[in-house]
Design a protein around this motif. Structure first.
Motif, PDB file in Angstrom:
ATOM      1  N   THR A  68       0.832  -1.212   0.000  1.00 47.99           N
ATOM      2  CA  THR A  68       0.000   0.000   0.000  1.00 47.99           C
ATOM      3  C   THR A  68       0.865   1.260   0.000  1.00 47.99           C
ATOM      4  O   THR A  68       0.413   2.305  -0.466  1.00 47.99           O
ATOM      5  N   HIS A  69       2.082   1.153   0.537  1.00 51.17           N
ATOM      6  CA  HIS A  69       2.991   2.295   0.544  1.00 51.17           C
ATOM      7  C   HIS A  69       4.347   1.863   1.086  1.00 51.17           C
ATOM      8  O   HIS A  69       4.521   0.701   1.477  1.00 51.17           O
ATOM      9  N   MET A  70       5.287   2.769   1.086  1.00 48.46           N
ATOM     10  CA  MET A  70       6.604   2.501   1.648  1.00 48.46           C
ATOM     11  C   MET A  70       6.491   2.685   3.164  1.00 48.46           C
ATOM     12  O   MET A  70       6.422   3.808   3.668  1.00 48.46           O
ATOM     13  N   HIS A  71       6.454   1.552   3.874  1.00 45.85           N
ATOM     14  CA  HIS A  71       6.223   1.577   5.315  1.00 45.85           C
ATOM     15  C   HIS A  71       7.436   2.098   6.082  1.00 45.85           C
ATOM     16  O   HIS A  71       8.576   1.869   5.682  1.00 45.85           O
ATOM     17  N   ALA A  72       7.163   2.734   7.205  1.00 45.87           N
ATOM     18  CA  ALA A  72       8.235   3.233   8.064  1.00 45.87           C
ATOM     19  C   ALA A  72       8.339   2.432   9.356  1.00 45.87           C
ATOM     20  O   ALA A  72       9.268   2.622  10.131  1.00 45.87           O
ATOM     21  N   ASP A  73       7.392   1.525   9.569  1.00 45.91           N
ATOM     22  CA  ASP A  73       7.358   0.833  10.871  1.00 45.91           C
ATOM     23  C   ASP A  73       7.808  -0.615  10.795  1.00 45.91           C
ATOM     24  O   ASP A  73       7.962  -1.274  11.812  1.00 45.91           O
ATOM     25  N   GLY A 124      -0.955  11.467   1.493  1.00 40.51           N
ATOM     26  CA  GLY A 124      -1.153  12.308   2.681  1.00 40.51           C
ATOM     27  C   GLY A 124      -0.380  11.760   3.868  1.00 40.51           C
ATOM     28  O   GLY A 124       0.277  12.493   4.592  1.00 40.51           O
ATOM     29  N   HIS A 125      -0.466  10.432   4.080  1.00 43.31           N
ATOM     30  CA  HIS A 125       0.431   9.797   5.065  1.00 43.31           C
ATOM     31  C   HIS A 125       1.824   9.730   4.433  1.00 43.31           C
ATOM     32  O   HIS A 125       2.798  10.157   5.031  1.00 43.31           O
ATOM     33  N   THR A 126       1.911   9.190   3.213  1.00 45.86           N
ATOM     34  CA  THR A 126       3.089   9.381   2.354  1.00 45.86           C
ATOM     35  C   THR A 126       2.539   9.811   0.993  1.00 45.86           C
ATOM     36  O   THR A 126       1.338   9.653   0.726  1.00 45.86           O
ATOM     37  N   GLY A 143      -4.530   0.731   3.616  1.00 46.22           N
ATOM     38  CA  GLY A 143      -3.162   1.029   4.064  1.00 46.22           C
ATOM     39  C   GLY A 143      -3.185   1.877   5.316  1.00 46.22           C
ATOM     40  O   GLY A 143      -3.945   1.594   6.240  1.00 46.22           O
ATOM     41  N   ASP A 144      -2.353   2.939   5.350  1.00 40.10           N
ATOM     42  CA  ASP A 144      -2.340   3.837   6.503  1.00 40.10           C
ATOM     43  C   ASP A 144      -3.131   5.121   6.241  1.00 40.10           C
ATOM     44  O   ASP A 144      -3.111   6.033   7.074  1.00 40.10           O
ATOM     45  N   ALA A 145      -3.805   5.190   5.091  1.00 36.80           N
ATOM     46  CA  ALA A 145      -4.598   6.401   4.830  1.00 36.80           C
ATOM     47  C   ALA A 145      -5.733   6.483   5.842  1.00 36.80           C
ATOM     48  O   ALA A 145      -5.935   7.496   6.508  1.00 36.80           O
TER      49      ALA A 145
HETATM   50 FE   LIG Z   1       2.912   3.783   7.036  1.00 34.63          FE
END
Ligand SMILES: [Fe+2]
Ligand SMILES: [Fe+2]
Lengths: 254, 254
Positions: A68-73, A124-126, A143-145
């Motif tokens: 869903t995106h490039m995760h940071a966690d 918006g989150h990324t 995702g994290d949206a």
């Molecule tokens: Fe994330």
């Protein structure tokens, strides 16, 4: 392949939600019952072996690893899964500026067997965040949206509260009320929500843009625990730039 | 009440799986869409407030708090929920020797609205373990009798490997192949399985009785972390005999 009553046996979708207890990340396995082609959404590198075991048990063949995106966690399982399941391809949004076999744009359709994931851009989150919608099954992976009663933070990577608010309101809250929404994380142990519930009850996104921006500004979150290891590795879908212990797992698999 | 596509909107059941990250316990919220009556299966005392918030958000009214057995790894939310939601009643098997408002026997039906849970006796992990079957929805809640690729331990309370094996084979593996099975716990982040998958792939219960008994004997598990606090409290469905911090929560609620 296996037939199961819940949630979607009749419409040909095999669906499994899985959880990473360390980072509270949800990974989704979706299989097409007719062709046995499958995708994994947002796998976690430490749990790639679990995911492969479940694919094998269900007689599914992994076609795509979808992010869903490039995760940071956490570090994505994409790279390790490509080694464990030769032939599968990794996917991420072009706008994420990460490397992957296939880079997605808004409006693209990810196909596996009879199943379709529609790609919606929800930055918006990324700036590379996407939401995957399965209209046939009335559900979406946000995702994290959009999280259950929450949303991803907007204070790092290319986060922007105003952009996130507009993404959710234009791309997710416009889906039919009854669509089920599956997030990339939940920290309370909840597993799913719906468009209707979030529009009515999301304490952040259910408010005005102005209130939302203020709420996000007031959060003052701590620096993400795993971000310094996660971003360089996720920029190449977990194939390189790994911490030593995970690099060793990858070396063993190759 | 809220309509959602997955898993069971058409047949009138509202279904939510919830997780306790500390003890890896699954709690299930089941609601009847027509009457808004609901039950919770195996709630955890520390998360009772989360469960009530979700009930309220979904406009459901809690009728029963239903336990699969007297747990040794966490304290049931039954007692606290009775305070938070006046009028709801607690349930557990008569054979558990625990106190509750309603004591269940094999063959009993738990009714909420149009929905029915059939009580099946599945002793072996404890002598009071039951499995709740929803035939209308082709699913069952197996407690600790059957876990995903595993089973509850048989080395404490009134555990007996032979009894557990016979319970699972006669009461769960005889259900139709496609029935979904929801356990009380999973330690790998898996959420659901099916009769067919467990019959084919459960590494313990898929074998002969003799092999099963040997496997269970060889496990040599550590002493359960929370058992000394959990059993006295669960004997009265979490209403008394609580550790100080939880007793304080209960006092605040009353
Ligand atoms: Fe994330
Ligand atoms: Fe137990």
């Amino acid at each position: 392949s296996y037939n199961m009553a819940v949630p979607d046996a009749k419409t040909g979708l095999l669906f499994r939600q899985m959880f990473d207890r360390d980072t509270c990340t949800y990974t989704y396995l979706l299989g097409d019952r007719e062709t046995a082609e499958a995708v994994l959404i947002d796998p976690v590198i430490e749990l790639a072996a679990r995911d492969v075991a479940l694919l094998n048990q269900l007689n599914l063949s992994l076609k795509y690893v979808v992010n869903t995106h490039m995760h940071a966690d956490h570090i994505t399982g994409s790279g390790l899964l490509k080694l464990l399941v030769p032939g599968c391809q990794s996917m991420i949004a072009e706008a994420s500026n990460a490397d992957a076999d296939i880079k997605l744009k808004a409006g693209d359709i990810v196909r596996f067997g009879q199943q379709e994931l529609q790609v919606r851009s929800t930055p918006g989150h990324t700036s590379g965040c996407v939401t995957y919608v399965m209209h046939e099954h009335s559900l979406a992976f946000t995702g994290d949206a959009l999280l259950i009663g929450g949303c991803g933070r907007t204070d790092f990577q290319e986060g922007c509260s105003e952009t996130l608010y507009k993404s959710v309101h234009s791309q997710i809250f416009t889906l039919p009320q009854h669509y089920a929404l599956y997030p990339a994380h939940d920290y309370q142990g909840l597993t799913v929500t719906s468009v209707e519930e979030e529009k009515k009850h999301n304490p952040r996104l259910g408010r005005s843009l102005k209130e939302f921006v203020q709420i996000m500004e007031d959060l003052k979150m701590p620096y993400p625990r795993k971000i310094d290891a996660s971003l360089p590795a996720n920029k190449v879908c977990g194939l390189y730039n790994l911490p030593d212990d995970l690099a060793a797992i990858l070396k063993d698999a190759s």
